[in-house]
Design a protein around this motif. Sequence first.
Motif, PDB file in Angstrom:
ATOM      1  N   UNK A  30       0.828  -1.410  -0.093  1.00  0.00           N
ATOM      2  CA  UNK A  30       0.163   0.049   0.039  1.00  0.00           C
ATOM      3  C   UNK A  30       0.987   1.125  -0.051  1.00  0.00           C
ATOM      4  N   UNK A  31       2.127   1.066   0.631  1.00  0.00           N
ATOM      5  CA  UNK A  31       2.941   2.382   0.784  1.00  0.00           C
ATOM      6  C   UNK A  31       3.725   2.701  -0.413  1.00  0.00           C
ATOM      7  N   UNK A  32       3.775   1.638  -1.322  1.00  0.00           N
ATOM      8  CA  UNK A  32       4.830   2.083  -2.469  1.00  0.00           C
ATOM      9  C   UNK A  32       3.968   2.461  -3.665  1.00  0.00           C
ATOM     10  N   UNK A  33       4.401   3.778  -4.124  1.00  0.00           N
ATOM     11  CA  UNK A  33       4.033   4.182  -5.286  1.00  0.00           C
ATOM     12  C   UNK A  33       3.977   3.319  -6.604  1.00  0.00           C
ATOM     13  N   UNK A  47       1.126  -4.885 -10.128  1.00  0.00           N
ATOM     14  CA  UNK A  47       2.195  -5.143 -10.202  1.00  0.00           C
ATOM     15  C   UNK A  47       3.123  -4.356 -11.010  1.00  0.00           C
ATOM     16  N   UNK A  48       4.509  -4.092 -10.601  1.00  0.00           N
ATOM     17  CA  UNK A  48       5.221  -2.942 -11.308  1.00  0.00           C
ATOM     18  C   UNK A  48       6.077  -3.320 -12.278  1.00  0.00           C
ATOM     19  N   UNK A  49       6.222  -4.770 -12.472  1.00  0.00           N
ATOM     20  CA  UNK A  49       6.699  -5.321 -13.639  1.00  0.00           C
ATOM     21  C   UNK A  49       8.406  -5.253 -13.437  1.00  0.00           C
ATOM     22  N   UNK A  50       8.934  -4.649 -12.591  1.00  0.00           N
ATOM     23  CA  UNK A  50      10.427  -4.600 -12.435  1.00  0.00           C
ATOM     24  C   UNK A  50      11.055  -5.733 -11.813  1.00  0.00           C
ATOM     25  N   UNK A 109       3.313  13.746 -22.612  1.00  0.00           N
ATOM     26  CA  UNK A 109       4.214  13.059 -21.939  1.00  0.00           C
ATOM     27  C   UNK A 109       3.779  13.574 -20.672  1.00  0.00           C
ATOM     28  N   UNK A 110       2.690  13.342 -20.177  1.00  0.00           N
ATOM     29  CA  UNK A 110       2.069  13.943 -18.835  1.00  0.00           C
ATOM     30  C   UNK A 110       2.233  12.988 -17.728  1.00  0.00           C
ATOM     31  N   UNK A 111       2.816  13.484 -16.514  1.00  0.00           N
ATOM     32  CA  UNK A 111       2.973  12.870 -15.517  1.00  0.00           C
ATOM     33  C   UNK A 111       1.994  12.596 -14.640  1.00  0.00           C
ATOM     34  N   UNK A 112       2.178  11.764 -13.639  1.00  0.00           N
ATOM     35  CA  UNK A 112       0.957  11.511 -12.657  1.00  0.00           C
ATOM     36  C   UNK A 112       0.730  12.695 -11.940  1.00  0.00           C
ATOM     37  N   UNK A 113       1.706  13.641 -11.630  1.00  0.00           N
ATOM     38  CA  UNK A 113       1.402  14.865 -11.013  1.00  0.00           C
ATOM     39  C   UNK A 113       0.480  15.807 -11.393  1.00  0.00           C
TER      40      UNK A 113
END
Length: 118
Positions: A30-33, A47-50, A109-113
């Motif tokens: 939950x804490x991981x963006x 899943x981040x896929x990294x 190229x929009x960011x989440x922010x």
Amino acid sequence: DALRCFEPKFNTNYRSKSQLRLMTNIFAFFACPDHCRQTDFTLEFRLCGKTGCVICGGIRQVRTPNVEIDGKNLRAEVLRWMDLPVPDPSDPNHYLSPSQTRDHIDSNNMSFEQLRGF
């Protein structure tokens, strides 16, 4: 019982945010963006896929081939975040359609922010 395999300390009696910290694997998720994203519109998990991710390693991986379909990578499509609504520049009382939103986000190229700012 996949949840208990992922979180050995899982307890259905835990109800508060402070008790969530006792379930360290779930709390980390939950804490991981890279894995959890909360907005006014959505609460998303992925899943981040990294390669080598400790959190994803504890979850059965999405087995998606690394292939192109209609010019898009299938694995990237499965693991991507949902697009947030983007106001229509020509009519600020309305939002772009889902396909227009995707094109607008990708072309600018929009960011989440930036998306959260709407």
